[in-house]
Design a protein around this motif. Structure first.
Motif, PDB file in Angstrom:
ATOM      1  N   LEU A 171      39.877  27.937  38.705  1.00  0.00           N
ATOM      2  CA  LEU A 171      40.368  29.303  38.546  1.00  0.00           C
ATOM      3  C   LEU A 171      41.716  29.345  39.253  1.00  0.00           C
ATOM      4  O   LEU A 171      41.791  29.092  40.466  1.00  0.00           O
ATOM      5  CB  LEU A 171      39.382  30.286  39.175  1.00  0.00           C
ATOM      6  N   THR A 172      42.787  29.644  38.524  1.00  0.00           N
ATOM      7  CA  THR A 172      44.135  29.469  39.055  1.00  0.00           C
ATOM      8  C   THR A 172      44.975  30.717  38.850  1.00  0.00           C
ATOM      9  O   THR A 172      45.005  31.287  37.757  1.00  0.00           O
ATOM     10  CB  THR A 172      44.837  28.276  38.379  1.00  0.00           C
ATOM     11  N   GLN A 173      45.664  31.149  39.922  1.00  0.00           N
ATOM     12  CA  GLN A 173      46.612  32.256  39.823  1.00  0.00           C
ATOM     13  C   GLN A 173      48.029  31.717  39.636  1.00  0.00           C
ATOM     14  O   GLN A 173      48.424  30.754  40.299  1.00  0.00           O
ATOM     15  CB  GLN A 173      46.566  33.127  41.082  1.00  0.00           C
ATOM     16  N   HIS A 207      39.390  46.801  39.032  1.00  0.00           N
ATOM     17  CA  HIS A 207      39.210  47.613  40.239  1.00  0.00           C
ATOM     18  C   HIS A 207      39.613  46.812  41.484  1.00  0.00           C
ATOM     19  O   HIS A 207      40.072  45.686  41.380  1.00  0.00           O
ATOM     20  CB  HIS A 207      37.756  48.079  40.341  1.00  0.00           C
ATOM     21  N   HIS A 208      39.433  47.424  42.656  1.00  0.00           N
ATOM     22  CA  HIS A 208      39.695  46.752  43.939  1.00  0.00           C
ATOM     23  C   HIS A 208      41.127  46.217  44.011  1.00  0.00           C
ATOM     24  O   HIS A 208      41.369  45.122  44.525  1.00  0.00           O
ATOM     25  CB  HIS A 208      38.704  45.602  44.165  1.00  0.00           C
ATOM     26  N   ASN A 209      42.073  46.989  43.476  1.00  0.00           N
ATOM     27  CA  ASN A 209      43.489  46.594  43.494  1.00  0.00           C
ATOM     28  C   ASN A 209      43.732  45.231  42.858  1.00  0.00           C
ATOM     29  O   ASN A 209      44.601  44.467  43.294  1.00  0.00           O
ATOM     30  CB  ASN A 209      44.022  46.591  44.935  1.00  0.00           C
ATOM     31  N   ASN A 210      42.941  44.918  41.843  1.00  0.00           N
ATOM     32  CA  ASN A 210      43.089  43.670  41.087  1.00  0.00           C
ATOM     33  C   ASN A 210      42.904  42.430  41.958  1.00  0.00           C
ATOM     34  O   ASN A 210      43.517  41.385  41.706  1.00  0.00           O
ATOM     35  CB  ASN A 210      44.459  43.605  40.397  1.00  0.00           C
ATOM     36  N   THR A 211      42.054  42.527  42.970  1.00  0.00           N
ATOM     37  CA  THR A 211      41.854  41.393  43.881  1.00  0.00           C
ATOM     38  C   THR A 211      40.568  40.626  43.591  1.00  0.00           C
ATOM     39  O   THR A 211      40.202  39.731  44.359  1.00  0.00           O
ATOM     40  CB  THR A 211      41.812  41.871  45.347  1.00  0.00           C
ATOM     41  N   TRP A 224      34.734  36.385  42.397  1.00  0.00           N
ATOM     42  CA  TRP A 224      35.735  35.736  43.238  1.00  0.00           C
ATOM     43  C   TRP A 224      36.643  36.760  43.894  1.00  0.00           C
ATOM     44  O   TRP A 224      37.066  37.735  43.242  1.00  0.00           O
ATOM     45  CB  TRP A 224      36.596  34.778  42.410  1.00  0.00           C
ATOM     46  N   ASP A 225      36.953  36.547  45.163  1.00  0.00           N
ATOM     47  CA  ASP A 225      37.983  37.309  45.853  1.00  0.00           C
ATOM     48  C   ASP A 225      39.288  36.531  45.692  1.00  0.00           C
ATOM     49  O   ASP A 225      39.427  35.421  46.226  1.00  0.00           O
ATOM     50  CB  ASP A 225      37.624  37.473  47.331  1.00  0.00           C
ATOM     51  N   LEU A 226      40.222  37.085  44.950  1.00  0.00           N
ATOM     52  CA  LEU A 226      41.442  36.360  44.617  1.00  0.00           C
ATOM     53  C   LEU A 226      42.398  36.229  45.802  1.00  0.00           C
ATOM     54  O   LEU A 226      43.354  35.450  45.752  1.00  0.00           O
ATOM     55  CB  LEU A 226      42.150  37.044  43.445  1.00  0.00           C
ATOM     56  N   ARG A 227      42.162  36.984  46.863  1.00  0.00           N
ATOM     57  CA  ARG A 227      43.015  36.864  48.048  1.00  0.00           C
ATOM     58  C   ARG A 227      42.693  35.586  48.813  1.00  0.00           C
ATOM     59  O   ARG A 227      43.585  34.968  49.419  1.00  0.00           O
ATOM     60  CB  ARG A 227      42.831  38.083  48.954  1.00  0.00           C
ATOM     61  N   CYS A 232      32.485  35.807  46.136  1.00  0.00           N
ATOM     62  CA  CYS A 232      31.995  36.988  46.845  1.00  0.00           C
ATOM     63  C   CYS A 232      30.611  37.435  46.352  1.00  0.00           C
ATOM     64  O   CYS A 232      29.969  38.255  47.001  1.00  0.00           O
ATOM     65  CB  CYS A 232      32.996  38.138  46.750  1.00  0.00           C
ATOM     66  N   TYR A 233      30.165  36.938  45.220  1.00  0.00           N
ATOM     67  CA  TYR A 233      28.779  37.139  44.785  1.00  0.00           C
ATOM     68  C   TYR A 233      28.460  36.115  43.700  1.00  0.00           C
ATOM     69  O   TYR A 233      29.361  35.562  43.049  1.00  0.00           O
ATOM     70  CB  TYR A 233      28.517  38.561  44.278  1.00  0.00           C
ATOM     71  N   THR A 234      27.182  35.861  43.532  1.00  0.00           N
ATOM     72  CA  THR A 234      26.713  34.904  42.521  1.00  0.00           C
ATOM     73  C   THR A 234      25.479  35.467  41.842  1.00  0.00           C
ATOM     74  O   THR A 234      24.588  36.003  42.500  1.00  0.00           O
ATOM     75  CB  THR A 234      26.355  33.541  43.154  1.00  0.00           C
TER      76      THR A 234
END
Length: 398
Positions: A171-173, A207-211, A224-227, A232-234
């Motif tokens: 998963l890549t930003q 949502h969540h400011n796109n994080t 996933w938490d992108l920060r 963050c959950y499964t």
């Protein structure tokens, strides 16, 4: 030579509009940045010919489709998405032969600036693909270290400077330059699990400011938490077989829809992932796509290899369980009537079963302009435009 043909039928009774592409296809998206006219983009899959991107504009007043065809010379298109900030920019994931091996690559493209389907002065039956112009490549995403691309996702409501790619195991930003001529990796996370698993789907959380984002691999859904690029959950064993697609409720921040090869569509509250909050079992084969209506989230589309598109009312877990409420209505008589006769919740259930397709329906997408209209695409190249039944529309609005 086979020529694309458009079939237009009377829509007084919500009859469909059917458009035939010359080649097989499975990639469909709405033109997100367009806010005034109804437009969709379709990518083809042809082994023998140059592939194409069809830009289709639906004229609701005259009930016709205008089309513009662009060449996509780089190979079969497996996924297509459009920028939320610039209607001329899109991404594709496509097959390409590299060192005698098939690799699924990704690129950013620009639609030529003077191309507009509403300006086309031609009969729809003309072989306009013979005069198609190529898309302009802006940049290609480097997958040398991350494997084959599954999809490229734009940051929701973003300025077009960030995309998220889902590849085999990463998963890549990416940060996109203002000119779109270069994409740089800003962060990446690898899928670490037994048996060399591969991602099958991904979705950016609006949502969540796109994080946050969600991905699927095998039967598991991961948040996933992108920060931090940490999970963050499964949701283990979310489906009995492979998970094919995901979508977030646009109006309720913790709700997620999924679908898979077990023929089911499931809805989850990611705060408590032990059991789904709702399960739909209307399809009889693999379910390839699930989509929330962006305006009325009780309306959910799903499409399947059973050649059907199904519209469902999931009101009980929506932001509008009682339908549309007019907060500005200050009519005292209506208020008194509402006090004596409280509005009952809308019941969940199947709204409509659309059967215009004859092959696997790989994608269904809502219009970003008209909340009551959607398009679906089957592998034989048939694109169908349909509407929410009027009775259901008025039930929601009134």
């Amino acid at each position: 030579m086979w020529v694309p043909v458009l079939q237009i039928v009377n829509m007084e009774d919500d009859a469909p509009v059917i458009y035939g592409l010359e080649f097989q296809a499975r990639a469909l998206t709405a033109q997100v940045a367009e806010s005034e006219v109804i437009r969709f983009l379709v990518g083809t899959q042809s082994l023998k010919n140059e592939n194409q991107v069809h830009l289709l504009e639906f004229d609701d007043d005259n009930n016709i489709l205008n089309k513009t065809v662009f060449l996509h010379k780089d190979g079969e298109i497996w996924h297509i998405s459009s920028s939320p900030a610039n209607k001329s920019i899109l991404t594709t994931c496509y097959n390409k032969i590299i060192d005698s091996k098939i690799s699924t690559c990704a690129a950013l493209w620009r639609i030529p600036s003077d191309a507009d389907p509403s300006d086309q002065d031609q009969e729809i039956q003309d072989d306009s693909s013979a005069y198609a112009r190529p898309l302009e490549v802006l940049c290609r995403l480097d997958n040398s270290d991350i494997g084959n691309f599954i999809s490229v996702l734009w940051e929701p409501q973003g300025d077009g400077s960030k995309v998220l790619s889902v590849s085999d195991g990463h998963l890549t930003q990416w940060d996109i330059e203002a000119s779109g001529s270069e994409a740089k990796v800003s962060s990446s996370a690898a899928l670490e699990s037994k048996g060399h698993p591969k991602f099958s789907a991904g979705r950016w959380n609006p949502h969540h400011n796109n994080t946050q984002a969600a991905t699927a691999n095998d039967t598991t859904i991961r948040g996933w938490d992108l920060r931090t690029m940490k999970q963050c959950y499964t949701i283990e064993n979310a489906h009995g077989q492979l998970v094919r697609d995901l979508d977030f409720n646009p109006n309720k921040q913790y709700y997620l829809a999924s679908c898979g090869d077990d023929c089911k569509v499931k809805f989850w509250d990611v705060r408590n992932t032990e059991l789904p909050v709702l399960t739909l079992t209307d399809h009889s084969h693999w379910v390839w796509s699930v989509r929330y209506n962006q305006f009325h989230d009780q309306l959910v589309l799903s499409s399947s290899s059973d050649s059907r598109v199904i519209l469902t009312n999931a009101a009980s877990i929506s932001s509008e369980p009682f339908g549309h409420l007019d907060e500005e209505d200050d009519d005292s008589e209506k208020e008194d009537e509402a006090e004596t006769k409280p509005k009952e919740p809308i019941k969940d259930g199947l709204i409509a079963n659309y059967e215009e397709h004859e092959d696997s329906v790989y994608a269904a997408e809502w219009s970003t302009v008209d909340p009551w209209l959607f398009a679906s695409l089957s592998y034989d190249g048939r694109l169908v435009i349909n509407r929410v039944p009027k009775a259901e529309k008025y039930k929601i609005l009134l």
